[in-house]
Design a protein around this motif. Structure first.
Motif, PDB file in Angstrom:
ATOM      1  N   LEU A  41      21.836  52.142  19.189  1.00 29.94           N
ATOM      2  CA  LEU A  41      22.343  53.102  18.211  1.00 29.94           C
ATOM      3  C   LEU A  41      23.748  53.547  18.579  1.00 29.94           C
ATOM      4  O   LEU A  41      24.032  53.869  19.726  1.00 29.94           O
ATOM      5  CB  LEU A  41      21.431  54.328  18.138  1.00 29.94           C
ATOM      6  CG  LEU A  41      21.876  55.433  17.180  1.00 29.94           C
ATOM      7  CD1 LEU A  41      21.853  54.955  15.737  1.00 29.94           C
ATOM      8  CD2 LEU A  41      21.003  56.658  17.351  1.00 29.94           C
ATOM      9  N   ASP A  42      24.643  53.544  17.586  1.00 26.52           N
ATOM     10  CA  ASP A  42      26.006  54.030  17.775  1.00 26.52           C
ATOM     11  C   ASP A  42      26.246  55.139  16.762  1.00 26.52           C
ATOM     12  O   ASP A  42      26.086  54.922  15.554  1.00 26.52           O
ATOM     13  CB  ASP A  42      27.002  52.884  17.563  1.00 26.52           C
ATOM     14  CG  ASP A  42      28.443  53.353  17.674  1.00 26.52           C
ATOM     15  OD1 ASP A  42      28.751  54.130  18.604  1.00 26.52           O
ATOM     16  OD2 ASP A  42      29.259  52.961  16.823  1.00 26.52           O
ATOM     17  N   LEU A  43      26.600  56.325  17.235  1.00 24.62           N
ATOM     18  CA  LEU A  43      26.903  57.459  16.362  1.00 24.62           C
ATOM     19  C   LEU A  43      28.385  57.765  16.441  1.00 24.62           C
ATOM     20  O   LEU A  43      28.935  57.881  17.536  1.00 24.62           O
ATOM     21  CB  LEU A  43      26.118  58.701  16.786  1.00 24.62           C
ATOM     22  CG  LEU A  43      24.611  58.645  16.689  1.00 24.62           C
ATOM     23  CD1 LEU A  43      24.000  59.924  17.258  1.00 24.62           C
ATOM     24  CD2 LEU A  43      24.168  58.446  15.262  1.00 24.62           C
ATOM     25  N   GLU A  60      23.021  50.898  13.714  1.00 24.09           N
ATOM     26  CA  GLU A  60      22.058  50.304  14.626  1.00 24.09           C
ATOM     27  C   GLU A  60      21.797  48.867  14.210  1.00 24.09           C
ATOM     28  O   GLU A  60      22.080  48.483  13.078  1.00 24.09           O
ATOM     29  CB  GLU A  60      20.769  51.110  14.687  1.00 24.09           C
ATOM     30  CG  GLU A  60      20.037  51.274  13.387  1.00 24.09           C
ATOM     31  CD  GLU A  60      18.874  52.242  13.507  1.00 24.09           C
ATOM     32  OE1 GLU A  60      18.210  52.254  14.552  1.00 24.09           O
ATOM     33  OE2 GLU A  60      18.638  52.977  12.561  1.00 24.09           O
ATOM     34  N   ALA A  61      21.277  48.087  15.136  1.00 24.30           N
ATOM     35  CA  ALA A  61      20.994  46.688  14.853  1.00 24.30           C
ATOM     36  C   ALA A  61      19.887  46.593  13.821  1.00 24.30           C
ATOM     37  O   ALA A  61      18.847  47.232  13.948  1.00 24.30           O
ATOM     38  CB  ALA A  61      20.608  45.952  16.125  1.00 24.30           C
ATOM     39  N   GLY A  62      20.138  45.823  12.792  1.00 23.22           N
ATOM     40  CA  GLY A  62      19.133  45.614  11.757  1.00 23.22           C
ATOM     41  C   GLY A  62      18.405  44.313  12.001  1.00 23.22           C
ATOM     42  O   GLY A  62      18.400  43.773  13.110  1.00 23.22           O
ATOM     43  N   SER A  63      17.816  43.787  10.950  1.00 29.61           N
ATOM     44  CA  SER A  63      17.101  42.522  11.073  1.00 29.61           C
ATOM     45  C   SER A  63      18.096  41.409  11.406  1.00 29.61           C
ATOM     46  O   SER A  63      19.194  41.364  10.873  1.00 29.61           O
ATOM     47  CB  SER A  63      16.354  42.210   9.777  1.00 29.61           C
ATOM     48  OG  SER A  63      17.269  42.170   8.703  1.00 29.61           O
ATOM     49  N   GLY A  64      17.739  40.554  12.327  1.00 32.97           N
ATOM     50  CA  GLY A  64      18.606  39.472  12.742  1.00 32.97           C
ATOM     51  C   GLY A  64      19.768  39.919  13.609  1.00 32.97           C
ATOM     52  O   GLY A  64      20.706  39.175  13.826  1.00 32.97           O
ATOM     53  N   GLY A  65      19.752  41.167  14.072  1.00 35.84           N
ATOM     54  CA  GLY A  65      20.811  41.669  14.928  1.00 35.84           C
ATOM     55  C   GLY A  65      22.063  42.103  14.189  1.00 35.84           C
ATOM     56  O   GLY A  65      23.029  42.530  14.801  1.00 35.84           O
ATOM     57  N   THR A  66      22.070  41.998  12.857  1.00 32.26           N
ATOM     58  CA  THR A  66      23.218  42.423  12.068  1.00 32.26           C
ATOM     59  C   THR A  66      23.258  43.946  12.026  1.00 32.26           C
ATOM     60  O   THR A  66      22.264  44.573  11.680  1.00 32.26           O
ATOM     61  CB  THR A  66      23.120  41.877  10.629  1.00 32.26           C
ATOM     62  OG1 THR A  66      22.994  40.463  10.687  1.00 32.26           O
ATOM     63  CG2 THR A  66      24.337  42.261   9.815  1.00 32.26           C
ATOM     64  N   PRO A  67      24.405  44.557  12.372  1.00 26.14           N
ATOM     65  CA  PRO A  67      24.482  46.018  12.347  1.00 26.14           C
ATOM     66  C   PRO A  67      24.286  46.578  10.939  1.00 26.14           C
ATOM     67  O   PRO A  67      24.764  46.002   9.970  1.00 26.14           O
ATOM     68  CB  PRO A  67      25.890  46.334  12.848  1.00 26.14           C
ATOM     69  CG  PRO A  67      26.434  45.076  13.387  1.00 26.14           C
ATOM     70  CD  PRO A  67      25.656  43.951  12.811  1.00 26.14           C
TER      71      PRO A  67
END
Length: 113
Positions: A41-43, A60-67
């Motif tokens: 997580l990046d705020l 935050e990283a979504g599905s497949g590592g895509t932010p």
């Protein structure tokens, strides 16, 4: 679905003075203890009005590592009894509307050069 349909809103009254809630949202050590964020997580603070409102870009990283980005806004108000009215709004990113889409979009004026 419209942008406002995807917005999540949570409201409650916290049994703590406004200044204490503000510190919990703005001091990194307190925020980490309160949110218990995952490592990915990046705020980033987008806007802040002391003791009133605070907006973060939540990435935050979504599905497949895509932010995946969204906007999280905290709004605070004293309730007059030493407690704090608390409102959290989580808004997904606004996706641009394709030029050939029939979805309503904001009116734009283009000036010819």
């Amino acid at each position: 679905m419209t942008d406002t349909d995807a917005e999540l809103v949570f409201e409650c009254t916290l049994d703590a003075p406004l200044e204490k809630v503000w510190r919990a949202l703005t001091i990194p050590e307190y925020l980490e203890r309160w949110l218990q964020p995952s490592a990915d997580l990046d705020l980033t603070v987008l806007a802040a009005e002391e003791n009133h409102s605070l907006s973060y870009r939540w990435r935050e990283a979504g599905s497949g590592g895509t932010p995946e980005d969204s906007i999280v806004t905290f709004e605070l108000a004293p309730d007059g009894e030493g407690r704090t009215a608390f409102r959290l709004t989580h808004t997904p990113p606004r996706l641009p509307v394709a030029a050939n889409s029939n979805d309503p979009a904001p009116t734009m004026m283009l000036l010819a050069a």
